[in-house]
Design a protein around this motif. Structure first.
Motif, PDB file in Angstrom:
ATOM      1  N   VAL A 140      16.422   6.461   7.355  1.00  0.00           N
ATOM      2  CA  VAL A 140      15.402   5.802   6.791  1.00  0.00           C
ATOM      3  C   VAL A 140      15.772   4.296   6.422  1.00  0.00           C
ATOM      4  O   VAL A 140      16.661   4.013   5.846  1.00  0.00           O
ATOM      5  CB  VAL A 140      14.854   6.518   5.359  1.00  0.00           C
ATOM      6  CG1 VAL A 140      13.612   5.922   4.766  1.00  0.00           C
ATOM      7  CG2 VAL A 140      14.544   7.948   5.672  1.00  0.00           C
ATOM      8  N   LEU A 141      14.757   3.511   6.889  1.00  0.00           N
ATOM      9  CA  LEU A 141      14.837   2.103   6.638  1.00  0.00           C
ATOM     10  C   LEU A 141      13.732   1.727   5.786  1.00  0.00           C
ATOM     11  O   LEU A 141      12.767   1.831   6.245  1.00  0.00           O
ATOM     12  CB  LEU A 141      14.873   1.345   8.130  1.00  0.00           C
ATOM     13  CG  LEU A 141      16.148   1.834   8.949  1.00  0.00           C
ATOM     14  CD1 LEU A 141      15.723   1.082  10.318  1.00  0.00           C
ATOM     15  CD2 LEU A 141      17.493   1.547   8.668  1.00  0.00           C
ATOM     16  N   VAL A 176      13.091   6.679  10.626  1.00  0.00           N
ATOM     17  CA  VAL A 176      11.844   6.588   9.810  1.00  0.00           C
ATOM     18  C   VAL A 176      12.118   5.419   9.314  1.00  0.00           C
ATOM     19  O   VAL A 176      12.857   5.028   8.526  1.00  0.00           O
ATOM     20  CB  VAL A 176      11.818   7.641   8.503  1.00  0.00           C
ATOM     21  CG1 VAL A 176      10.673   7.547   7.905  1.00  0.00           C
ATOM     22  CG2 VAL A 176      11.932   8.891   9.287  1.00  0.00           C
ATOM     23  N   VAL A 177      10.986   4.562   9.317  1.00  0.00           N
ATOM     24  CA  VAL A 177      10.600   3.221   8.806  1.00  0.00           C
ATOM     25  C   VAL A 177       9.580   3.350   7.538  1.00  0.00           C
ATOM     26  O   VAL A 177       8.579   3.712   7.922  1.00  0.00           O
ATOM     27  CB  VAL A 177      10.277   2.230   9.684  1.00  0.00           C
ATOM     28  CG1 VAL A 177      10.224   0.869   9.104  1.00  0.00           C
ATOM     29  CG2 VAL A 177      11.408   2.012  10.722  1.00  0.00           C
ATOM     30  N   PHE A 178      10.024   3.241   6.628  1.00  0.00           N
ATOM     31  CA  PHE A 178       9.195   2.944   5.265  1.00  0.00           C
ATOM     32  C   PHE A 178       8.950   1.675   4.647  1.00  0.00           C
ATOM     33  O   PHE A 178       9.785   1.091   4.195  1.00  0.00           O
ATOM     34  CB  PHE A 178       9.944   3.887   4.032  1.00  0.00           C
ATOM     35  CG  PHE A 178       9.218   4.062   2.996  1.00  0.00           C
ATOM     36  CD1 PHE A 178       7.803   4.051   2.758  1.00  0.00           C
ATOM     37  CD2 PHE A 178       9.771   4.543   1.751  1.00  0.00           C
ATOM     38  CE1 PHE A 178       7.072   4.147   1.723  1.00  0.00           C
ATOM     39  CE2 PHE A 178       9.038   4.782   0.620  1.00  0.00           C
ATOM     40  CZ  PHE A 178       7.667   4.423   0.639  1.00  0.00           C
ATOM     41  N   ILE A 197       6.243  -4.976  10.284  1.00  0.00           N
ATOM     42  CA  ILE A 197       7.243  -3.868  10.321  1.00  0.00           C
ATOM     43  C   ILE A 197       6.657  -2.712  11.053  1.00  0.00           C
ATOM     44  O   ILE A 197       7.559  -2.091  11.655  1.00  0.00           O
ATOM     45  CB  ILE A 197       7.641  -3.686   8.643  1.00  0.00           C
ATOM     46  CG1 ILE A 197       8.546  -4.892   8.246  1.00  0.00           C
ATOM     47  CG2 ILE A 197       8.522  -2.477   8.791  1.00  0.00           C
ATOM     48  CD1 ILE A 197       8.520  -4.865   6.718  1.00  0.00           C
ATOM     49  N   ARG A 198       5.622  -2.474  10.676  1.00  0.00           N
ATOM     50  CA  ARG A 198       4.892  -1.464  11.613  1.00  0.00           C
ATOM     51  C   ARG A 198       4.751  -1.718  13.151  1.00  0.00           C
ATOM     52  O   ARG A 198       5.373  -0.648  13.964  1.00  0.00           O
ATOM     53  CB  ARG A 198       3.494  -1.050  11.060  1.00  0.00           C
ATOM     54  CG  ARG A 198       2.732  -0.008  11.866  1.00  0.00           C
ATOM     55  CD  ARG A 198       1.557   0.700  11.143  1.00  0.00           C
ATOM     56  NE  ARG A 198       0.984   1.809  11.935  1.00  0.00           N
ATOM     57  CZ  ARG A 198       0.407   2.701  11.120  1.00  0.00           C
ATOM     58  NH1 ARG A 198       0.208   2.604  10.164  1.00  0.00           N
ATOM     59  NH2 ARG A 198       0.153   4.024  11.880  1.00  0.00           N
ATOM     60  N   VAL A 209       6.065   5.221   7.927  1.00  0.00           N
ATOM     61  CA  VAL A 209       5.622   5.600   6.813  1.00  0.00           C
ATOM     62  C   VAL A 209       5.121   4.437   6.023  1.00  0.00           C
ATOM     63  O   VAL A 209       5.549   3.554   5.676  1.00  0.00           O
ATOM     64  CB  VAL A 209       6.646   6.319   5.898  1.00  0.00           C
ATOM     65  CG1 VAL A 209       5.804   6.589   4.279  1.00  0.00           C
ATOM     66  CG2 VAL A 209       7.455   7.753   6.279  1.00  0.00           C
ATOM     67  N   ASP A 210       3.574   4.347   6.097  1.00  0.00           N
ATOM     68  CA  ASP A 210       2.714   3.140   5.688  1.00  0.00           C
ATOM     69  C   ASP A 210       2.201   3.483   4.315  1.00  0.00           C
ATOM     70  O   ASP A 210       1.424   4.335   3.994  1.00  0.00           O
ATOM     71  CB  ASP A 210       1.696   3.125   6.708  1.00  0.00           C
ATOM     72  CG  ASP A 210       1.027   1.895   6.569  1.00  0.00           C
ATOM     73  OD1 ASP A 210       0.780   1.417   5.438  1.00  0.00           O
ATOM     74  OD2 ASP A 210       0.277   1.184   7.365  1.00  0.00           O
TER      75      ASP A 210
END
Length: 255
Positions: A140-141, A176-178, A197-198, A209-210
């Motif tokens: 997760v980032l 996963v990018v949060f 980032i998205r 994850v937005d």
């Protein structure tokens, strides 16, 4: 015998109850009547049209190993104790055996920590963890608030490169990018890089994850009672809330 799919729904309900208790308890302690607040987790579940299965999240073992790389939000700055931060709360709810590498002041493009240390951008820390030989099922980032001065394309490229570096080292892991979020007291200028980032996460094929979908997680209705008092970080109730939202999104992908 192969791992069986884990029972995710009971865990989602568990963290929902914990977060709701913390939120209401905080309000009572502040002398705020709970009757004026709707269930803060009522929209934790994504609508069906937003639930697209993303592998390998749907095939995680029962207690996956996770690496969470983030900024002061993952560090839990503003919480009463480190374990009250969103990263630990969400990891416990998801039954993740998590290593939390959180450094305030850093981001995808910003490698200078709040205490002056350098070389700590997310990509640099991915490389450092890769060098240890540790294995992870989930990466997760989380972050981006500290990248608010970065040009759009620079942020896109840095995010994409961080995801690609993680995937190269852990090809079977879920990435996963949060995206970043913040209280509203200082405005939302620090989360200005959310779209970039998205875009970078999408280009690299990571799960994103937005925190603005399906509605803004931190908004005019809850910002004041979730603000740690500095206009930038969250208190225990705020971290519990976003942990519940994060866990619900992850579990919606897990199936």
């Amino acid at each position: 015998m192969p791992d069986q799919p884990r029972p995710v729904r009971s865990r989602a309900l568990a963290i929902t109850r914990v977060a709701a208790t913390l939120v209401i308890g905080t309000m009572l302690g502040a002398g705020v009547g709970v009757a004026v607040v709707a269930d803060p987790l009522a929209s934790s579940e994504l609508p069906p049209e937003e639930r697209a299965p993303v592998d390998p999240l749907s095939t995680l073992p029962d207690e996956p190993t996770a690496l969470i790389i983030g900024d002061s939000f993952s560090e839990g700055v503003g919480a009463s104790k480190p374990d009250a931060g969103w990263a630990r709360t969400a990891s416990d709810a998801l039954s993740w055996r998590a290593t939390i590498d959180a450094v305030g002041g850093t981001g995808f493009t910003k490698g200078v920590a709040s205490d002056g240390r350098t070389g700590l951008a997310f990509g640099d820390r991915i490389e450092a963890h890769a060098a240890t030989g540790a294995e992870y099922d989930v990466i997760v980032l989380q972050g981006g608030l500290n990248d608010f001065l970065a040009p759009h394309r620079e942020e896109v490229v840095a995010t994409k490169q961080a995801v690609e570096a993680a995937r190269e080292r852990w090809p079977d892991a879920a990435i996963v990018v949060f995206g970043p979020l913040e209280p509203l007291a200082l405005g939302v200028q620090r989360s200005a890089r959310l779209a970039a980032i998205r875009e970078g996460a999408d280009e690299a094929g990571a799960t994103f994850v937005d925190p603005k979908l399906p509605d803004a997680w931190i908004n005019e209705r809850n910002s004041v009672r979730f603000d740690a008092g500095d206009g930038l970080h969250l208190n225990d109730a705020g971290y519990a809330f976003i942990a519940a939202r994060f866990a619900a999104v992850i579990e919606s992908y897990a199936g």
